[in-house]
Design a protein around this motif. Structure first.
Motif, PDB file in Angstrom:
ATOM      1  N   GLN A 222       0.831  -1.204   0.000  1.00 46.61           N
ATOM      2  CA  GLN A 222       0.000   0.000   0.000  1.00 46.61           C
ATOM      3  C   GLN A 222       0.866   1.255   0.000  1.00 46.61           C
ATOM      4  O   GLN A 222       0.565   2.237  -0.686  1.00 46.61           O
ATOM      5  CB  GLN A 222      -0.936  -0.026   1.209  1.00 46.61           C
ATOM      6  N   PHE A 223       1.951   1.218   0.748  1.00 46.42           N
ATOM      7  CA  PHE A 223       2.888   2.342   0.774  1.00 46.42           C
ATOM      8  C   PHE A 223       3.486   2.562  -0.617  1.00 46.42           C
ATOM      9  O   PHE A 223       3.570   3.692  -1.110  1.00 46.42           O
ATOM     10  CB  PHE A 223       3.989   2.064   1.800  1.00 46.42           C
ATOM     11  N   LEU A 224       3.885   1.469  -1.271  1.00 49.14           N
ATOM     12  CA  LEU A 224       4.454   1.573  -2.611  1.00 49.14           C
ATOM     13  C   LEU A 224       3.423   2.077  -3.621  1.00 49.14           C
ATOM     14  O   LEU A 224       3.754   2.839  -4.541  1.00 49.14           O
ATOM     15  CB  LEU A 224       5.002   0.215  -3.057  1.00 49.14           C
ATOM     16  N   PHE A 225       2.159   1.679  -3.455  1.00 53.49           N
ATOM     17  CA  PHE A 225       1.104   2.161  -4.357  1.00 53.49           C
ATOM     18  C   PHE A 225       0.950   3.675  -4.241  1.00 53.49           C
ATOM     19  O   PHE A 225       0.798   4.381  -5.252  1.00 53.49           O
ATOM     20  CB  PHE A 225      -0.226   1.479  -4.044  1.00 53.49           C
ATOM     21  N   VAL A 226       0.988   4.177  -3.009  1.00 54.74           N
ATOM     22  CA  VAL A 226       0.844   5.619  -2.798  1.00 54.74           C
ATOM     23  C   VAL A 226       1.997   6.370  -3.467  1.00 54.74           C
ATOM     24  O   VAL A 226       1.790   7.397  -4.135  1.00 54.74           O
ATOM     25  CB  VAL A 226       0.783   5.930  -1.285  1.00 54.74           C
ATOM     26  N   LEU A 227       3.223   5.873  -3.315  1.00 56.02           N
ATOM     27  CA  LEU A 227       4.363   6.523  -3.963  1.00 56.02           C
ATOM     28  C   LEU A 227       4.241   6.459  -5.487  1.00 56.02           C
ATOM     29  O   LEU A 227       4.554   7.421  -6.190  1.00 56.02           O
ATOM     30  CB  LEU A 227       5.667   5.856  -3.520  1.00 56.02           C
ATOM     31  N   LEU A 228       3.783   5.308  -5.993  1.00 58.04           N
ATOM     32  CA  LEU A 228       3.598   5.171  -7.437  1.00 58.04           C
ATOM     33  C   LEU A 228       2.559   6.164  -7.952  1.00 58.04           C
ATOM     34  O   LEU A 228       2.740   6.785  -9.007  1.00 58.04           O
ATOM     35  CB  LEU A 228       3.183   3.741  -7.775  1.00 58.04           C
ATOM     36  N   ALA A 229       1.474   6.334  -7.205  1.00 60.04           N
ATOM     37  CA  ALA A 229       0.447   7.311  -7.596  1.00 60.04           C
ATOM     38  C   ALA A 229       1.029   8.715  -7.653  1.00 60.04           C
ATOM     39  O   ALA A 229       0.729   9.497  -8.573  1.00 60.04           O
ATOM     40  CB  ALA A 229      -0.722   7.252  -6.608  1.00 60.04           C
ATOM     41  N   LEU A 230       1.876   9.051  -6.690  1.00 59.10           N
ATOM     42  CA  LEU A 230       2.503  10.374  -6.656  1.00 59.10           C
ATOM     43  C   LEU A 230       3.331  10.620  -7.914  1.00 59.10           C
ATOM     44  O   LEU A 230       3.163  11.641  -8.599  1.00 59.10           O
ATOM     45  CB  LEU A 230       3.379  10.484  -5.399  1.00 59.10           C
ATOM     46  N   PHE A 231       4.213   9.705  -8.241  1.00 55.29           N
ATOM     47  CA  PHE A 231       5.138   9.951  -9.345  1.00 55.29           C
ATOM     48  C   PHE A 231       4.470   9.785 -10.712  1.00 55.29           C
ATOM     49  O   PHE A 231       4.849  10.464 -11.676  1.00 55.29           O
ATOM     50  CB  PHE A 231       6.359   9.047  -9.206  1.00 55.29           C
TER      51      PHE A 231
END
Length: 702
Positions: A222-231
């Motif tokens: 979930q943390f990685l998904f949030v970062l992916l959404a940001l970039f």
């Protein structure tokens, strides 16, 4: 073997190590001097940059990468920190005040730019810088308990409109300055912006909800998904020809609901607050030209205009909102002070405009002064004027309290879950649990969680189960000696924290009582510990106890009451249970601002006494209201003769990506007596009514 000079000048890890040293030390020393940490980071960048020691260079690939990540992370956190639930409560008035808060400063800023002979595009960009704001004083109004006031909610919701509008104006101005302005290109840009914004806001929101629902408790993914959404959102913004900070802010708004208030959001904000965002502030300091800065300050008129313009613009917008929505003067001043600080969006947009050569070095330097002035002045005014909102927004009358007490509730057997994993503290924990269970005519559920390792064989698992059964047997015998029914429970789970939360929900527990953990520091802050994760996931209240003596020996109990609201009732009621068992004295203490007038102190004392009689009727009770400049120090002083201090844990928030000190964490470190910290259930979030299950609603303790 490489020489020292060669390694120091060419190795990209060297500037990163220097940055870590700066982030670790500089904000700490500046905050000790009562100066915002971001000011220290900016000055550190100046000192280490081309105009100082020349240890860091903004033009290196390492600094460019880290600075860009910090820039988009800053805007992402700004969007993520906006409470969408609060915006929905007052969306129409928030949009109205947001329009005023954007248009009035935009006009003032544009006029200011034209007066100093900037082009129309640059002047409009300066106006858009005036229009945005950062909710730097959010922790102050949260601590004062005035989040329920409509004027406060309207100001918080207006942040969405002002920041989005300011960023869109920035995108258009940069595109025009780049020479891409034709009527057709302008229409294409507006259409692209509309399609892109809708795609990010609705597409990422839907994808986030689906991903979080399917991944369950997998916080790493979930943390990685949030970062992916940001970039991805930042990259998409660049593809349509606008700045990446626009996409970053929209991404923060988009995943806001999916992330919610939970450990994943904590980790996202934490990584930005301790690493990338401070690096961004240092990188801004690197590009400050000291001679030009001194020269621009010497020609005071531009700096004075760029500092006074946003302050007056936000005041004018708040004044118009007061007239239109009929707020009182205190509410108007609160709206003004909340919308005054210019930090996140202002600095990010200024840097983009400077890099695009749309605004000059003098404007950048003046904006730095603007950030320092408004980030210091806004919270100070908020702390002075918002305190008086409590009487109009959160004061509980006798009728309200009696009405709440008169509501019928179904009967439910009271259960206290006690995780037992430390034999040294188990005795005191069971004694505390029996005090609560006996008062509520309930029972204790001693709980042992076995967490098998993936490589654990059957023999080792059997041994762990045997050890757990011995712990449960000891807890059961102790409960029997204390005259309370115990129902031991052993559970095998892949996570201790989730095992505690799941078992408590399955047993329909009323309270989880845990011993204090010793795991603190960087790793615990980054990945969370058992207590943190239980506090986030639990469906009922969690009491975390550091017991230095038997609860049967507590004779003096101190309960700090932060806000004069019904939210403080659980801590007072918990103190009542312990006090009735020991014939102890309970002291309710409220720390107010040291400049509070004697009349206001007397009013607060009367209100607290009124609430105390409802919460703790028949108890040996004392009420204190202490004016002091340091809340933690005042409580520690008041607790010197106390045997037990009962605290109410509140979730920590940040503003502008900078960590805000938490009074509860300070108290835990400084108190030398027993401490019980009461955590809210997962459904309760700041600024909105708690969503309670029927089982929670029926409990007398809760």
């Amino acid at each position: 073997m490489h020489s020292f000079t060669e390694v120091f000048t060419k190795e990209p890890i060297v500037p990163f190590a220097i940055l870590l040293i700066v982030i670790l030390t500089v904000p700490y020393f500046f905050e000790r001097l009562k100066i915002p940490g971001l000011v220290g980071l900016l000055l550190a960048g100046v000192a280490l940059g081309p105009n100082g020691l020349r240890l860091l260079n903004h033009d290196t690939e390492t600094m460019k990468l880290l600075s860009d990540i910090g820039l988009v992370y800053l805007m992402f956190v700004a969007g993520l920190e906006i409470d969408m639930e609060q915006f929905r409560q007052t969306k129409f008035r928030s949009m109205g005040y947001g329009s005023l808060g954007f248009i009035v400063p935009l006009i003032i800023g544009t006029v200011t730019g034209r007066l100093f002979h900037f082009s129309w595009v640059a002047a409009i960009l300066i106006g858009s810088l005036f229009a945005s704001h950062t909710l730097l004083a959010y922790p102050i109004i949260s601590r004062l308990g005035v989040l329920g006031n409509e004027a406060v909610l309207v100001t918080i919701g207006a942040t969405i409109f002002t920041d989005i509008a300011s960023l869109l104006v920035l995108a258009v101005c940069v595109a025009i300055h780049a020479g891409n302005f034709t009527p057709i290109n302008f229409i294409i840009l507006l259409i692209s912006l509309a399609v892109y914004s809708a795609s990010v806001l609705f597409g990422l929101d839907w994808a986030g909800r689906q991903f979080f629902r399917r991944t369950g408790n997998n916080e790493g993914n979930q943390f990685l998904f949030v970062l992916l959404a940001l970039f991805l959102a930042s990259l998409g913004a660049q593809l349509i020809g606008v700045e990446k900070i626009v996409g970053a802010f929209l991404a923060g708004l988009a995943v806001n609901d999916a992330v919610g208030e939970g450990p994943v959001k904590d980790k996202v904000v934490f990584v930005g607050s301790v690493l990338f965002i401070p690096i961004f502030f240092v990188s801004v300091g690197l590009i400050i030209n000291v001679p030009a800065f001194i020269k621009s300050i010497a020609s005071i008129w531009l700096t004075l205009a760029l500092v006074c313009g946003p302050v007056l613009g936000k005041f004018g917008a708040a004044l118009l909102a007061k007239i239109i929505y009929r707020y009182n003067w205190r509410e108007m001043l609160t709206m003004w002070s909340l919308s005054m600080p210019q930090v996140a969006a202002t600095l990010a947009a200024t840097l983009v405009g400077y890099q695009a050569k749309l605004i000059s070095q003098e404007v950048l330097n003046s904006v730095i002064v603007l950030i320092v002035v408004t980030s210091s002045l806004g919270p100070i005014i908020t702390s002075r004027v918002a305190a008086g909102l409590a009487s109009s927004a959160t004061n509980l009358s006798e009728e309200t309290i009696e009405e709440d007490e008169a509501q019928p509730s179904p009967k439910q057997h009271f259960k206290v879950v006690v995780p037992v994993y430390n034999p040294e503290s188990e005795h005191y924990l069971i004694e505390m649990a029996q005090l609560v269970a006996r008062h509520e005519s309930g029972q204790i559920i001693p709980l042992v969680i076995i967490q098998p390792d993936p490589q654990t064989d059957a023999a080792h698992l059997d041994h762990s189960v045997e050890q757990g059964e011995l712990l449960l047997q000891r807890a059961t015998e102790l409960s029997r000696e204390l005259g309370v029914q115990a129902q031991p429970l052993l559970r095998i789970d892949d996570s201790i924290a989730h095992g505690i939360s799941r078992a408590s929900r399955e047993q329909n527990a009323s309270l989880i009582l845990m011993g204090w953990g010793k795991w603190t520091g960087f790793r615990a802050r980054l990945f969370g510990n058992v207590i943190d994760n239980v506090l986030w996931a639990a469906h009922c209240r969690v009491a975390v106890a550091r017991l230095l003596d038997s609860p049967l020996n507590f004779k003096r109990i101190l309960v700090p009451i932060e806000n004069l609201t019904q939210q403080a009732a659980p801590a007072a009621q918990f103190a009542k249970i312990v006090a009735e068992a020991n014939q102890a004295q309970v002291t309710l203490v409220h720390v107010c601002d040291r400049y509070t007038t004697p009349a206001k102190i007397a009013w607060k004392r009367s209100q607290l006494s009124l609430l105390a009689t409802k919460w703790m009727s028949g108890s040996n009770l004392e009420v204190q209201v202490i004016p002091h400049e340091n809340i933690a120090r005042a409580i520690v002083t008041a607790a010197r003769l106390s045997d037990l201090v009962i605290l109410r844990s509140q979730r920590q928030r940040t503003a502008g990506g900078l960590a805000i000190s938490d009074v509860t964490s300070q108290l835990v470190q400084q108190l030398h007596c027993s401490v019980v910290m009461l955590g809210e259930p997962q459904q309760t979030f700041i600024g909105a009514p708690a969503t309670k299950s029927p089982s929670i609603k029926s409990r007398k303790l809760i």
